[in-house]
Enzyme design. Structure first.
Site, PDB file in Angstrom:
ATOM      1  N   ASP A 516       0.821  -1.214   0.000  1.00  0.00           N
ATOM      2  CA  ASP A 516       0.000   0.000   0.000  1.00  0.00           C
ATOM      3  C   ASP A 516       0.854   1.262   0.000  1.00  0.00           C
ATOM      4  O   ASP A 516       0.412   2.315  -0.442  1.00  0.00           O
ATOM      5  CB  ASP A 516      -0.914   0.018   1.223  1.00  0.00           C
ATOM      6  CG  ASP A 516      -1.987  -1.043   1.143  1.00  0.00           C
ATOM      7  OD1 ASP A 516      -3.091  -0.808   1.633  1.00  0.00           O
ATOM      8  OD2 ASP A 516      -1.721  -2.116   0.576  1.00  0.00           O
ATOM      9  N   GLU A 585      -5.056  -5.292  -6.973  1.00  0.00           N
ATOM     10  CA  GLU A 585      -5.966  -6.086  -6.149  1.00  0.00           C
ATOM     11  C   GLU A 585      -7.348  -5.472  -6.217  1.00  0.00           C
ATOM     12  O   GLU A 585      -7.536  -4.308  -5.868  1.00  0.00           O
ATOM     13  CB  GLU A 585      -5.470  -6.193  -4.701  1.00  0.00           C
ATOM     14  CG  GLU A 585      -5.069  -4.896  -4.037  1.00  0.00           C
ATOM     15  CD  GLU A 585      -4.602  -5.088  -2.609  1.00  0.00           C
ATOM     16  OE1 GLU A 585      -3.488  -5.612  -2.434  1.00  0.00           O
ATOM     17  OE2 GLU A 585      -5.348  -4.744  -1.684  1.00  0.00           O
TER      18      GLU A 585
END
Length: 944
Positions: A516, A585
Site C-alpha cells: 500500500d 488487487e
C-alpha cells in the site's frame, strides 16, 4: 487519487490498536551475505488437506474451556533425523516435539541436551506453527467450522514455546552446519546444551542463518532446540493476516521453513547460481554466468578445485587457493567458457504461450581429489521486463511479448501448513481459470511452491505485505510500529535471503518492495543493495498502489479497489477500479461459496442468519468493521434478483450474481488490453483463494469447490471468447490464443425469460489476431421493440467448420445499474439504482436430461463425460445448469477440473462436458452427477 494519497492504507487494513515497543536486534548485512545459499532442499510437512467428507461427519475432540490448558498427549518424543556423512548433503530436520515454556521448568541447557525426556510434549512437523501442531495432535477441533477458533485461548501463545529435535551423525570429522529460516518471530537456538544464537540474531520470518556447529556435535544423537518467541505482526517483520480472515490465536508463531543440517569438508560451497542473459529479440542465444562462493572453514591454507556443468554440457572449472577462513566469490563467464554460451536455448514461457523447460547447474568443490561440497540448482532462461507505458501503467513483457496479467491474490493455509498436493491442486485450478499470475503479498511460500509455478508456467508476483511492521515507517494509517536501526538490518537481511532464494525461478517476474505504501529512501536503498548483491535481474516494483519511491520511481500500478460489491458494469468504466492500467488487487467483495461448503463451515443457526439478517456480523467474512457484514451485497442481491425466500434461494441467487460479476471483471480488462488510450495491463482478483472457510475474496473456496465466481472467471478467460460490453452493448471477440483465427462467425440473440425471440444478428467471415487481440463485431441497439425489463442475451462464436468455440449467456435489464462515482469510497462505489433482473424468478422450470460415462487410467486419473440436453417443452431455456461430481453420500468429489460448467441451454440444444479428477478421491464409491440450475430441478444420476 487525492484520497489515496491522503489515506495510503485502505481502511480494510486499518488496525485501531497500536502499541510501541522495540527489540534490540544485531544483524549485519555483510555477515548475512555469507548465509545466502541457493537450492536448500525441503521436506513437505504434514498438513490438513481438504477432506473428502463433510466436517460434521468427523468426530471432533472436546474443546477446552477458554483459558484452560490444552490437552496433553500421553507421550511425545523428539523426532530423530539421520544425517548422512557425505559432503554436500543437506538434510532437513524431520520434525519437532513442542511445548510451552509455561510448562517446562527445566533449564535451556537440559532441554537442548540429548536424552532429555520430552514427555507430554506435542509432535510437530518440520514446518509447523505452534497451533498447527496442536491441531494435528487433536487438541482443538476444526477451527474452520463456525466460531470454534474463538475457543482457542490466545493467552497460551503469549509465552515462548520450545521446539526440540534430534539428529544422528556417525562421522564428526566432516564439518557440520545448521541452516535455518522461517522462524516466527524470533528464537534462542541451542545445540547439545549450548546456546549458539539469541533472539537478537535469529529474528524475522524471512532472514536466513547458518551456524557452524562442528565443535558441538558428537557421534550418535545430537539435539537442536529453539525457544520461539511470540509473534506480533505490528512489532516484528514477520507475517500477519490484516483483514483477510480471523487471525490465528498464536499469530503463526513457530518454524515454517526447513531447518537443515549441512555436511561439508574443509571448503564449503555456497550461493551457487546462474545469471542468464537471453539475446533479445532473437532469442537465438543465451549467455550464462555461473557464480558461487567458496569458504575455507579450516585453519590451514587450502587449494580447492571448483568444477561444474550446466544442462549436462561441457564441464568447466578452476582451482582456487584460500587462506584459513577466507571466503572468495568465483564466477565463470561465457567469454572464457564457451559451454556457457548456449545457441538456440530452450526458453521458458508462461503457460499458454510456450513450454516450461528448465536447466540444471551442478557444482562440486574438491580438495585433494576428494569432494568437499556440492551444489545443485535448477533455473530457467527467459527475459522479463516491465516498463511503464505511455499512460504510466506497468506493462509486463515476457521474452519480448507484452501480456495482460490476469491474476489472483494467493493465500496460504491460515496456519501455514504446507501440503504439496493441496498446493498443486490450487495451481492447476488457476490454470483452469485461464489465469497466468498469482500475487503473494507477504506469506511468501516455500521453495516447492515456486518449483511448481515453474513447472506449470504460472507467473508470480511476490512482495512484502502492507500495513503491519513492514510499512511501519511509511504507512502511518497502518498498524505497524516505527522502525529501529535493528529493523532496517532485519529488512535488508530478509530481502537478501528472499532474493537469493527466488532469483533462479523463471516464474518470479518481479518483487514488490512495497504494497500500500512505497518504502522511503533509506529502506529502499537497503532493499536495492540486497537485490543487486544477489544478482537479481527481474523488475523491482516500489509498491502495489499508485505511488512512487525515491529511487525506483513510479509504481505503474493502482490500488483503487473495489473490495465490496459493485455491479458488473462498473468494470467497463476507466475510472477508479475499472479496466485501465494495472489494478494490483480488486473485486466485488463477497463470494458466497456453494451450499455444500456453507454447510461444512457454519451451523444451521448461522446459516439462517446468513440469508435473513444481512446486518449481522459474519465471523467468516472479516475481523474488519468495514467488511464484517454483508449489507451492501445483500441489498444489491435483493434489489436486482428479489428477496431470498430461503437459504437455498439465497445461495442460488448468489451464484448467479457472482458469475456475472466476476465474468465482467475479467472480460472488461481483456477487452481493453489493446486500447490505444489508457489500456488495461493487469488485474489481480482479490483474492484467488482463501486461507480458511470464507464468505468473501475467493474464486475457489477452502475445500476446492467451484461456484459461480469460479465458472464466471473460467468463461471470461477462455482461449477464444465472445463477450458482451455492459458499457456500450458491444459484442466483441477476444483471442487469447497465440495464433490468429479466421473464418469466425459471431451471433447475438436476445430472448424474453420464457424463451421468446426478440432480436437476432450475425457477423461472419471474421478474422482475429492472436495474443489477446480484441475486436468489436456487433453492437446491440439501444432499444429493441418488445424487449421485457429482464431479458437474456445468448452469444455464440463458431469457427469456419461451424463448430461452436464459445458460448456466453447474459441476463440483462433495460433498467441499468447506476453508479455514483462522485461518492466513491476506497472500497466501493455506491449504486443509486439497480438493474431489474427479478423477471428471472418467473422463468418456468424446465428439465435437463443427462447421460454420463466414466473411465479410469493407470495413472490414477478418472474422467467422467456427461452430455446435457435440454429436455423441456416450450421455448424456455435452462439457465446456468450446474453439474457437481459427487460420491455415494452426496458429498462433492474434489478437486475436479471441468471443460466447462454452469452452462445455459435452449430447447433442442445439448453440450458435452468432461471432468477429470483423482480416482482415489472417490474413496471406492461409484461416481454420480448432481445436476441443478436456476430453473432446473435437482437430480442425481449415476456416472459409472
Amino acid at each position: 487519487m487525492l484520497r489515496r494519497l491522503a489515506h495510503p492504507c485502505r481502511h480494510r487494513r486499518h488496525w485501531r490498536h497500536r502499541s510501541h515497543c522495540t527489540r534490540a536486534v544485531a544483524l549485519a548485512v555483510a555477515g548475512l551475505a555469507l548465509l545466502l545459499t541457493a537450492g536448500t532442499s525441503g521436506a513437505a510437512a504434514p498438513a490438513v488437506p481438504a477432506p473428502a467428507v463433510p466436517a460434521s461427519a468427523v468426530p471432533a475432540p472436546a474443546v477446552p474451556a477458554p483459558g484452560t490448558a490444552a490437552r496433553t498427549p500421553a507421550a511425545a518424543t523428539a523426532p530423530r533425523t539421520v544425517v548422512p556423512d557425505a559432503p554436500g548433503s543437506a538434510t532437513p530436520l524431520s520434525g519437532y516435539a513442542v511445548q510451552s515454556t509455561a510448562k517446562v521448568t527445566d533449564t535451556a541447557e537440559a532441554v537442548s541436551s540429548p536424552g532429555y525426556p520430552a514427555t507430554g510434549w506435542y509432535p510437530a512437523g518440520p514446518r509447523s506453527t505452534v497451533l498447527a501442531a496442536l491441531l494435528a495432535a487433536g487438541v482443538y477441533p476444526d477451527p474452520f467450522h463456525s466460531t470454534r477458533q474463538k475457543l482457542i485461548p490466545a493467552t497460551d501463545f503469549t509465552v515462548p514455546w520450545w521446539y526440540r529435535s534430534d539428529f544422528t551423525l556417525a562421522d564428526t570429522t566432516a564439518r557440520t552446519h545448521l541452516d535455518l529460516s522461517g522462524v516466527i518471530s524470533a528464537a534462542d537456538v541451542y545445540v547439545n546444551g549450548h546456546r549458539i544464537a539469541t533472539t537478537d540474531t535469529v529474528t524475522g520470518a524471512y532472514t536466513r542463518h547458518e551456524f557452524d556447529v562442528t565443535a558441538l556435535v558428537r557421534p550418535g544423537t545430537n539435539t537442536v532446540a529453539f525457544r520461539i518467541q511470540p509473534n506480533n505482526p505490528r512489532k516484528h517483520l514477520t507475517m500477519g493476516w490484516l483483514d483477510w480472515l480471523q487471525p490465528p490465536p498464536d499469530q503463526n508463531m513457530g518454524i515454517v521453513r526447513d531447518v537443515t543440517v549441512r555436511r561439508a569438508g574443509p571448503v564449503a560451497l555456497r550461493d551457487a547460481h546462474v545469471v542468464t542473459a537471453l539475446a533479445m529479440p532473437s532469442m537465438a542465444s543465451a549467455d550464462l554466468t555461473v557464480k558461487a562462493r567458496l569458504r575455507n572453514d579450516s585453519d590451514a591454507t587450502v587449494t580447492t578445485t571448483l568444477s561444474g556443468t550446466v544442462g549436462g554440457g561441457a564441464p568447466f572449472g578452476r582451482s582456487v587457493t584460500l587462506a584459513p577462513h577466507e571466503t572468495r566469490a568465483v564466477a565463470f563467464a561465457p567469454a572464457e567458457h564457451p559451454a556457457l554460451r548456449l545457441e538456440s536455448p530452450r526458453v521458458w514461457w508462461p503457460a499458454h504461450m510456450g513450454g516450461q523447460p528448465m536447466y540444471d547447474l551442478d557444482l562440486t568443490a574438491t580438495v585433494n581429489a576428494t569432494p568437499s561440497d556440492t551444489a545443485h540448482q535448477a533455473f530457467g532462461i527467459r527475459d522479463v521486463r516491465a516498463p511503464l507505458n505511455a499512460d504510466g501503467a506497468r506493462q509486463y513483457e515476457v521474452n519480448g511479448r507484452p501480456l495482460l496479467i490476469k491474476g489472483g491474490g494467493w493465500s496460504p493455509d491460515e496456519f501455514l501448513r504446507w501440503d504439496p498436493t493441496y498446493t498443486e491442486d490450487r495451481l492447476k485450478y488457476a490454470l483452469d481459470l485461464g489465469l497466468n499470475t498469482l500475487r503473494l503479498e507477504g506469506h511468501i511460500e516455500p521453495d516447492e511452491f515456486f518449483d511448481l509455478a515453474d513447472r506449470h508456467g504460472i507467473l508470480t508476483l511476490p512482495g512484502w505485505e502492507c500495513c503491519t511492521k513492514w510499512e511501519g515507517e511509511t504507512n502511518r494509517s497502518g498498524s505497524g510500529e516505527r522502525w529501529t536501526g535493528a529493523d532496517h538490518a532485519v529488512a535488508r537481511a530478509s530481502m537478501a535471503a528472499e532474493a537469493a532464494r527466488l532469483r533462479h525461478h523463471p516464474s518470479v517476474i518481479s518483487f514488490l518492495i512495497g504494497s500500500d505504501a512505497a518504502p522511503n529512501e533509506e529502506i529502499e536503498r537497503g532493499y536495492l543493495d540486497a537485490l543487486k548483491a544477489a544478482d537479481w535481474t527481474a523488475p523491482v516494483i516500489p509498491a502495489a498502489s499508485d505511488t512512487s519511491s525515491p529511487i525506483t520511481g513510479r509504481s505503474g500500478m493502482k490500488m483503487t479497489g473495489p473490495y465490496d460489491w459493485v455491479p458488473p458494469g462498473y468494470w467497463y468504466d476507466k475510472r477508479d477500479g475499472g479496466a485501465s492500467g494495472f489494478n494490483s488487487e480488486t473485486s466485488a467483495g463477497p463470494d458466497i461459496p456453494t451450499l455444500d461448503t456453507l454447510r461444512r463451515m457454519m451451523t444451521p443457526a448461522e446459516l439462517e442468519t446468513l440469508w435473513k439478517d444481512p446486518a449481522a456480523p459474519q465471523y467468516h467474512r472479516s475481523p474488519s468493521a468495514t467488511f464484517d457484514t454483508l449489507e451492501l451485497y445483500a441489498a444489491a442481491l435483493t434489489a436486482r434478483y428479489g428477496a431470498p425466500a430461503s437459504l437455498e434461494d439465497y445461495v442460488r441467487k448468489a451464484q448467479l450474481a457472482q458469475y456475472e460479476n466476476v465474468r465482467a471483471q475479467f472480460e472488461a480488462y481483456a477487452r481493453n488490453a489493446k486500447d490505444p488510450s489508457d489500456p488495461s495491463t493487469g488485474v489481480v482478483y482479490w483474492m484467488f483463494n482463501s486461507g480458511w472457510t470464507s464468505l468473501h475474496w475467493q474464486l475457489v473456496d477452502r475445500y476446492l469447490d467451484q461456484g459461480g465466481a469460479y465458472f464466471g472467471a473460467k468463461k471470461a478467460n477462455e482461449p477464444l471468447h465472445v463477450q458482451y460490453g455492459y458499457d456500450d452493448r458491444s459484442v466483441a471477440v477476444v483471442n487469447n490464443r497465440p495464433a490468429p483465427a479466421s473464418g469466425l462467425t459471431a451471433r447475438v440473440t436476445l430472448f424474453a425469460p420464457d424463451g421468446t425471440l426478440k432480436y437476432d444478428r450475425t457477423a461472419s467471415g471474421l478474422s482475429m489476431a492472436g495474443g489477446g487481440a480484441s475486436r468489436t463485431v456487433l453492437t446491440v441497439p439501444a432499444s429493441v421493440p418488445g424487449l421485457p425489463t429482464t431479458y437474456l442475451a445468448r452469444l455464440l462464436l463458431t469457427d469456419a467448420a461451424g463448430r461452436e468455440v464459445s458460448r456466453n449467456v447474459y441476463w440483462l435489464s433495460t433498467e441499468e445499474d447506476v453508479l455514483d462515482h462522485e461518492r466513491s469510497d476506497w472500497y466501493y462505489t455506491p449504486t443509486t439504482s439497480y438493474a431489474d433482473l427479478r423477471g428471472l424468478n418467473a422463468m418456468p422450470r424446465t428439465a435437463v436430461a443427462a447421460t454420463a460415462s466414466t473411465t479410469a487410467d493407470a495413472s490414477g486419473t478418472t474422467t467422467t463425460t456427461v452430455t446435457l440436453r435440454h429436455a423441456g417443452n416450450g421455448g424456455t431455456p435452462a439457465l446456468l445448469t450446474d453439474v457437481h461430481l459427487v460420491g455415494e453420500q452426496g458429498a462433492p468429489v474434489l478437486p475436479v477440473r471441468w471443460t466447462d460448467n454452469q452452462v445455459s441451454l435452449w430447447p433442442g440444444e445439448s453440450v458435452t462436458l468432461t471432468a477429470t479428477y483423482r480416482t482415489a478421491d472417490l474413496h471406492g464409491s461409484p461416481p454420480r452427477l448432481r445436476i441443478s440450475g436456476w430453473n432446473t430441478p435437482t437430480s442425481t444420476i449415476p456416472a459409472a
